[in-house]
Structure formats: C-alpha cells, structure tokens
Design a protein around this motif. Structure first.
Motif, PDB file in Angstrom:
ATOM      1  N   ALA A  60     -14.846  32.070  34.541  1.00 54.29           N
ATOM      2  CA  ALA A  60     -15.140  30.799  35.173  1.00 54.29           C
ATOM      3  C   ALA A  60     -14.190  29.738  34.639  1.00 54.29           C
ATOM      4  CB  ALA A  60     -16.577  30.401  34.878  1.00 54.29           C
ATOM      5  N   PRO A  61     -13.866  28.757  35.464  1.00 55.16           N
ATOM      6  CA  PRO A  61     -12.982  27.709  34.969  1.00 55.16           C
ATOM      7  C   PRO A  61     -13.639  26.958  33.824  1.00 55.16           C
ATOM      8  CG  PRO A  61     -13.911  27.120  37.114  1.00 55.16           C
ATOM      9  CD  PRO A  61     -14.308  28.529  36.825  1.00 55.16           C
ATOM     10  N   PRO A  62     -12.827  26.482  32.882  1.00 51.41           N
ATOM     11  CA  PRO A  62     -13.416  25.806  31.744  1.00 51.41           C
ATOM     12  C   PRO A  62     -14.155  24.558  32.201  1.00 51.41           C
ATOM     13  CG  PRO A  62     -11.021  25.619  31.714  1.00 51.41           C
ATOM     14  CD  PRO A  62     -11.389  26.516  32.838  1.00 51.41           C
ATOM     15  N   GLY A  63     -15.258  24.324  31.579  1.00 51.94           N
ATOM     16  CA  GLY A  63     -16.083  23.176  31.900  1.00 51.94           C
ATOM     17  C   GLY A  63     -17.331  23.228  31.063  1.00 51.94           C
ATOM     18  N   THR A  64     -18.223  22.313  31.312  1.00 55.24           N
ATOM     19  CA  THR A  64     -19.435  22.265  30.495  1.00 55.24           C
ATOM     20  C   THR A  64     -20.311  23.478  30.724  1.00 55.24           C
ATOM     21  OG1 THR A  64     -20.502  20.935  32.212  1.00 55.24           O
ATOM     22  CG2 THR A  64     -19.445  19.762  30.397  1.00 55.24           C
ATOM     23  N   ALA A  65     -20.335  24.025  31.947  1.00 53.77           N
ATOM     24  CA  ALA A  65     -21.147  25.214  32.206  1.00 53.77           C
ATOM     25  C   ALA A  65     -20.603  26.416  31.442  1.00 53.77           C
ATOM     26  CB  ALA A  65     -21.194  25.513  33.695  1.00 53.77           C
ATOM     27  N   GLY A  66     -19.285  26.565  31.398  1.00 53.37           N
ATOM     28  CA  GLY A  66     -18.683  27.677  30.662  1.00 53.37           C
ATOM     29  C   GLY A  66     -18.899  27.546  29.168  1.00 53.37           C
ATOM     30  N   VAL A  67     -18.801  26.324  28.667  1.00 49.67           N
ATOM     31  CA  VAL A  67     -19.028  26.090  27.237  1.00 49.67           C
ATOM     32  C   VAL A  67     -20.486  26.349  26.894  1.00 49.67           C
ATOM     33  CG1 VAL A  67     -19.045  24.307  25.455  1.00 49.67           C
ATOM     34  CG2 VAL A  67     -17.121  24.475  27.021  1.00 49.67           C
ATOM     35  N   ALA A  68     -21.401  25.889  27.740  1.00 52.63           N
ATOM     36  CA  ALA A  68     -22.826  26.099  27.490  1.00 52.63           C
ATOM     37  C   ALA A  68     -23.171  27.586  27.523  1.00 52.63           C
ATOM     38  CB  ALA A  68     -23.653  25.336  28.515  1.00 52.63           C
ATOM     39  N   ALA A  69     -22.586  28.312  28.457  1.00 52.64           N
ATOM     40  CA  ALA A  69     -22.849  29.754  28.537  1.00 52.64           C
ATOM     41  C   ALA A  69     -22.316  30.464  27.298  1.00 52.64           C
ATOM     42  CB  ALA A  69     -22.216  30.337  29.793  1.00 52.64           C
ATOM     43  N   GLY A  70     -21.118  30.101  26.857  1.00 55.50           N
ATOM     44  CA  GLY A  70     -20.561  30.698  25.645  1.00 55.50           C
ATOM     45  C   GLY A  70     -21.413  30.380  24.431  1.00 55.50           C
ATOM     46  N   ALA A  71     -21.839  29.133  24.332  1.00 51.50           N
ATOM     47  CA  ALA A  71     -22.701  28.744  23.209  1.00 51.50           C
ATOM     48  C   ALA A  71     -24.033  29.475  23.265  1.00 51.50           C
ATOM     49  CB  ALA A  71     -22.925  27.235  23.228  1.00 51.50           C
ATOM     50  N   GLY A  72     -24.591  29.613  24.468  1.00 50.15           N
ATOM     51  CA  GLY A  72     -25.848  30.339  24.618  1.00 50.15           C
ATOM     52  C   GLY A  72     -25.723  31.793  24.208  1.00 50.15           C
ATOM     53  N   ALA A  73     -24.607  32.409  24.559  1.00 52.67           N
ATOM     54  CA  ALA A  73     -24.396  33.810  24.180  1.00 52.67           C
ATOM     55  C   ALA A  73     -24.286  33.958  22.674  1.00 52.67           C
ATOM     56  CB  ALA A  73     -23.140  34.344  24.856  1.00 52.67           C
ATOM     57  N   VAL A  74     -23.577  33.043  22.027  1.00 44.58           N
ATOM     58  CA  VAL A  74     -23.435  33.099  20.566  1.00 44.58           C
ATOM     59  C   VAL A  74     -24.780  32.842  19.895  1.00 44.58           C
ATOM     60  CG1 VAL A  74     -22.346  31.986  18.583  1.00 44.58           C
ATOM     61  CG2 VAL A  74     -20.983  32.527  20.596  1.00 44.58           C
ATOM     62  N   VAL A  75     -25.559  31.890  20.423  1.00 47.19           N
ATOM     63  CA  VAL A  75     -26.895  31.610  19.873  1.00 47.19           C
ATOM     64  C   VAL A  75     -27.791  32.830  20.023  1.00 47.19           C
ATOM     65  CG1 VAL A  75     -28.989  30.249  20.255  1.00 47.19           C
ATOM     66  CG2 VAL A  75     -26.782  29.113  20.112  1.00 47.19           C
ATOM     67  N   ALA A  76     -27.738  33.477  21.174  1.00 47.26           N
ATOM     68  CA  ALA A  76     -28.551  34.682  21.388  1.00 47.26           C
ATOM     69  C   ALA A  76     -28.184  35.765  20.386  1.00 47.26           C
ATOM     70  CB  ALA A  76     -28.373  35.190  22.815  1.00 47.26           C
ATOM     71  N   ALA A  77     -26.888  35.960  20.162  1.00 49.18           N
ATOM     72  CA  ALA A  77     -26.460  36.967  19.191  1.00 49.18           C
ATOM     73  C   ALA A  77     -26.902  36.590  17.780  1.00 49.18           C
ATOM     74  CB  ALA A  77     -24.943  37.135  19.244  1.00 49.18           C
ATOM     75  N   GLY A  78     -26.799  35.314  17.441  1.00 50.88           N
ATOM     76  CA  GLY A  78     -27.246  34.862  16.112  1.00 50.88           C
ATOM     77  C   GLY A  78     -28.744  35.028  15.921  1.00 50.88           C
ATOM     78  N   LEU A  79     -29.524  34.664  16.933  1.00 49.71           N
ATOM     79  CA  LEU A  79     -30.973  34.843  16.851  1.00 49.71           C
ATOM     80  C   LEU A  79     -31.340  36.319  16.758  1.00 49.71           C
ATOM     81  CD1 LEU A  79     -32.165  32.194  19.462  1.00 49.71           C
ATOM     82  CD2 LEU A  79     -32.559  32.128  17.002  1.00 49.71           C
ATOM     83  N   GLY A  80     -30.637  37.151  17.518  1.00 50.01           N
ATOM     84  CA  GLY A  80     -30.901  38.585  17.455  1.00 50.01           C
ATOM     85  C   GLY A  80     -30.603  39.157  16.089  1.00 50.01           C
TER      86      GLY A  80
END
Length: 192
Positions: A60-80
């Motif tokens: 996806a083109p860079p933007g707030t949605a892409g940054v939020a999705a990347g951050a969400g994925a990293v948070v999910a991995a950290g919580l896991g």
C-alpha cells in the motif's frame, strides 16, 4: 519547394518544406499514425490490466493507514511474545496473590495453604498471560482483515500465531495441565 530525401532503411527520411528540415515521422500521414497508435493503445491496455493485477500484491502507498497497520502488526507480535514468555504485570499480580495468601494464613483464614501460596499466584499469572494472548490475537486479526504490505502481513501472522500459542499455554497453566497442584503426603500431615 518540398524536397524529399531518403537514405538507407536505417536512416531518417527528411522532408524539406520552406527551409525547415522535419523528420519524416513527424509529418507522417494520419493513416500511418492511427495504425501505429492502435497497437500501442492495445499494449497500454494490456499493460494496465497486468499492472492492476500486480498492484493487488503491491504494498500500500505510504500513509497513516500503512503506518497504523505496521504498528498494529508489531504490537500484535509483541503482545503474543509477552503472552508466551510472561510479563512484568503477571509477575506483579502473582506476587500480590502470594502476599495475600500469606496474610490470610497468618490471620487463620486460609484453609488450604498450598492453594493460597502456590495455586492462586500460578492461576493469576495464567490469567494475565491469557489476556495478553487474546489481545495479541485480536490486534493481529484486525490487521489481517485488509490487504497490507507483505511484511505487515508476515508480522501480523506471527503475532496471531504467538497469541494462539500464548492462549494455549495460559489455558494449560490455569487448568493445571502441565503439572498438578502440589499436595502434602498423607504420612506427613499435622495431626495425622
């Protein structure tokens, strides 16, 4: 007035009109232009179709949605990961339950010393780790609901896998599947 000069097949044909030299391709007839444009347009359409198919897998083109999705994925991995390895909060809650068990024992309120000192803190740790596992699975599932960049999907899948694993470990701890509650042997009980 107009002089046309042609050289071999690889050279450019020139047309002289009122002291201007113009390449022959620029003054081609309309028929030649239309014939040449159709295949190019067809190729452009085919290329656009192929490009659209490739764009579905493209990040996806860079933007707030892409940054939020990347951050969400990293948070999910950290919580896991936290749900599998344990957290400071889980340790703190287990120590609190141990202290409460000691207070109840001194006050004479606890009937089962082993449960108060060992079982309750163990189950508290399992519950806290289970909460982290559920959060990891939920965040990863939210990230995976939309098409994302490949690395975001990979990290989110990792977070989901760790969350599910953490949930299984927490359930096993809470249900005492990995080891039963310690008991005092019958011959060593006071008053026996």
């Amino acid at each position: 007035m107009g002089t046309t000069r042609t050289t071999d097949s690889t050279a450019t044909t020139e047309k002289r009109t009122d002291d201007e030299t113009v390449p022959a391709q620029a003054v081609a007839t309309e028929k030649e232009t239309d014939a040449a444009a159709v295949p190019e347009d067809a190729e452009d359409i085919e290329g656009a179709d192929q490009g659209q198919e490739l764009d579905q897998d493209a990040p996806a083109p860079p933007g707030t949605a892409g940054v939020a999705a990347g951050a969400g994925a990293v948070v999910a991995a950290g919580l896991g990961l936290a749900s599998v390895t344990g957290t400071w909060l889980g340790t703190l809650m287990a120590e609190r339950q141990t202290l409460m068990g000691q207070i109840n024992l001194q006050a004479g309120k606890a009937t089962d010393q082993i449960s108060a000192m060992y079982g309750t803190p163990w189950h508290t740790t399992a519950l806290v780790n289970g909460v982290f596992a559920v959060l990891a699975a939920l965040v990863a599932a939210v990230v995976l609901t939309r098409p994302r960049a490949t690395w975001v999907r990979a990290v989110a899948w990792g977070g989901l896998a760790l969350g599910v694993l953490g949930l299984l470990i927490s359930a096993g701890m809470y249900l005492d599947l990995f080891g039963s509650m310690p008991t005092i042997p019958k011959g060593t009980r006071p008053g026996a």
